[in-house]
Design an enzyme around this catalytic site. Sequence first.
Site, short mmCIF file in Angstrom:
data_model
loop_
_atom_site.label_atom_id
_atom_site.label_comp_id
_atom_site.label_asym_id
_atom_site.label_seq_id
_atom_site.Cartn_x
_atom_site.Cartn_y
_atom_site.Cartn_z
N LYS A 39 0.83 -1.21 0.00
CA LYS A 39 0.00 0.00 0.00
C LYS A 39 0.86 1.27 0.00
O LYS A 39 2.08 1.21 0.23
CB LYS A 39 -0.93 -0.04 1.22
CG LYS A 39 -1.94 -1.18 1.15
CD LYS A 39 -2.99 -1.04 2.24
CE LYS A 39 -4.00 -2.18 2.15
NZ LYS A 39 -5.09 -2.01 3.15
N TYR A 47 -12.47 -1.59 -3.99
CA TYR A 47 -13.01 -1.77 -2.63
C TYR A 47 -14.53 -1.61 -2.60
O TYR A 47 -15.08 -1.31 -1.54
CB TYR A 47 -12.35 -0.78 -1.68
CG TYR A 47 -10.96 -1.19 -1.24
CD1 TYR A 47 -10.76 -2.31 -0.43
CD2 TYR A 47 -9.84 -0.46 -1.61
CE1 TYR A 47 -9.49 -2.69 -0.01
CE2 TYR A 47 -8.56 -0.84 -1.20
CZ TYR A 47 -8.41 -1.95 -0.40
OH TYR A 47 -7.15 -2.34 0.02
N PHE A 61 -15.61 3.91 6.65
CA PHE A 61 -14.24 4.27 6.29
C PHE A 61 -13.99 4.25 4.78
O PHE A 61 -12.86 4.48 4.34
CB PHE A 61 -13.24 3.33 6.99
CG PHE A 61 -13.45 1.86 6.73
CD1 PHE A 61 -12.97 1.26 5.56
CD2 PHE A 61 -14.13 1.07 7.64
CE1 PHE A 61 -13.16 -0.09 5.31
CE2 PHE A 61 -14.32 -0.29 7.41
CZ PHE A 61 -13.83 -0.87 6.23
N ARG A 114 -2.62 -14.58 4.90
CA ARG A 114 -3.25 -13.78 5.96
C ARG A 114 -2.54 -13.99 7.29
O ARG A 114 -2.44 -13.08 8.12
CB ARG A 114 -4.74 -14.06 6.03
CG ARG A 114 -5.45 -13.44 4.82
CD ARG A 114 -6.90 -13.79 4.74
NE ARG A 114 -7.72 -13.12 5.71
CZ ARG A 114 -8.18 -11.87 5.57
NH1 ARG A 114 -7.85 -11.14 4.52
NH2 ARG A 114 -8.97 -11.33 6.48
N THR A 143 -5.73 -6.97 10.50
CA THR A 143 -5.95 -5.70 9.77
C THR A 143 -5.43 -4.51 10.57
O THR A 143 -4.78 -3.62 10.03
CB THR A 143 -7.46 -5.52 9.50
OG1 THR A 143 -7.93 -6.66 8.78
CG2 THR A 143 -7.73 -4.26 8.70
N ARG A 156 2.38 -6.71 8.96
CA ARG A 156 1.72 -5.50 9.48
C ARG A 156 2.29 -5.06 10.82
O ARG A 156 2.39 -3.86 11.09
CB ARG A 156 0.21 -5.72 9.55
CG ARG A 156 -0.44 -5.66 8.16
CD ARG A 156 -1.89 -6.02 8.23
NE ARG A 156 -2.59 -5.78 6.97
CZ ARG A 156 -3.69 -6.42 6.60
NH1 ARG A 156 -4.21 -7.34 7.40
NH2 ARG A 156 -4.27 -6.14 5.45
N ASN A 188 -2.11 0.22 6.56
CA ASN A 188 -1.68 -1.05 7.16
C ASN A 188 -0.76 -1.87 6.25
O ASN A 188 -0.73 -3.10 6.32
CB ASN A 188 -2.89 -1.86 7.66
CG ASN A 188 -3.81 -2.31 6.55
OD1 ASN A 188 -3.63 -1.92 5.40
ND2 ASN A 188 -4.78 -3.14 6.89
N HIS A 212 -2.29 -5.37 1.54
CA HIS A 212 -3.61 -5.99 1.39
C HIS A 212 -3.41 -7.50 1.25
O HIS A 212 -2.39 -7.94 0.73
CB HIS A 212 -4.29 -5.44 0.13
CG HIS A 212 -5.53 -6.19 -0.24
ND1 HIS A 212 -6.73 -5.97 0.40
CD2 HIS A 212 -5.76 -7.16 -1.16
CE1 HIS A 212 -7.65 -6.78 -0.13
NE2 HIS A 212 -7.08 -7.51 -1.07
N GLU A 217 -9.61 -10.08 -7.59
CA GLU A 217 -8.65 -8.99 -7.37
C GLU A 217 -7.43 -9.11 -8.29
O GLU A 217 -6.92 -8.11 -8.80
CB GLU A 217 -8.24 -8.98 -5.89
CG GLU A 217 -9.38 -8.56 -4.98
CD GLU A 217 -9.12 -8.80 -3.50
OE1 GLU A 217 -10.04 -8.52 -2.71
OE2 GLU A 217 -8.02 -9.25 -3.14
#
Length: 139
Positions: A11, A51, A59, A87, A93, A104, A114, A117, A128
């Site tokens: 990100k 998204y 948010f 993950r 998150t 993270r 964060n 993704h 995606e």
Amino acid sequence: MATNRTFTMVKPDAFADGNSGAILSMIEKAGFKLIAVKLTKLTAETAGKFYAVHSERPFYNDLCAYMSSGPIVAVILEKENAVADFRTLIGATNPANAAEGTIRKIFAKSIEANAVHGSDSDENAAIEGAFFFSELERI
Ligand code: CMP
């Protein structure tokens, strides 16, 4: 049945901090193979499409503004049990809740910024990945 691919983005915060290489290195060391990699920049509109599933969340507008605030690195990854294992590698998150040693925990600044993704299902990993890459752009 679990597939062997997932999708990630480095990100804007992590890219701006010069952490893309370190993050991709952690991902490769964890056993993921790079299938497609692209340095790109989302617009508020394309971030909104990516998204769209979150469009009713409070948010959403901030998330779209943030995700279009600078370059990102989009990546398709391959590994057995890719979605779940990735993950685990990236952690929760919210970095405040992320386990020690996760991407993270090491690189994220906040629940919004964060660092990375990670797709939450095999179905979304395929959607995606297709958002950023054509078949010709994957090895
Ligand atoms: P990501 O895994 O990319 O998916 C949705 C993103 O929304 C999430 O990471 C966060 O960066 C962002 N986000 C911002 N605020 C929140 C929140 N309160 N709860 C969940 N996700 C949030």
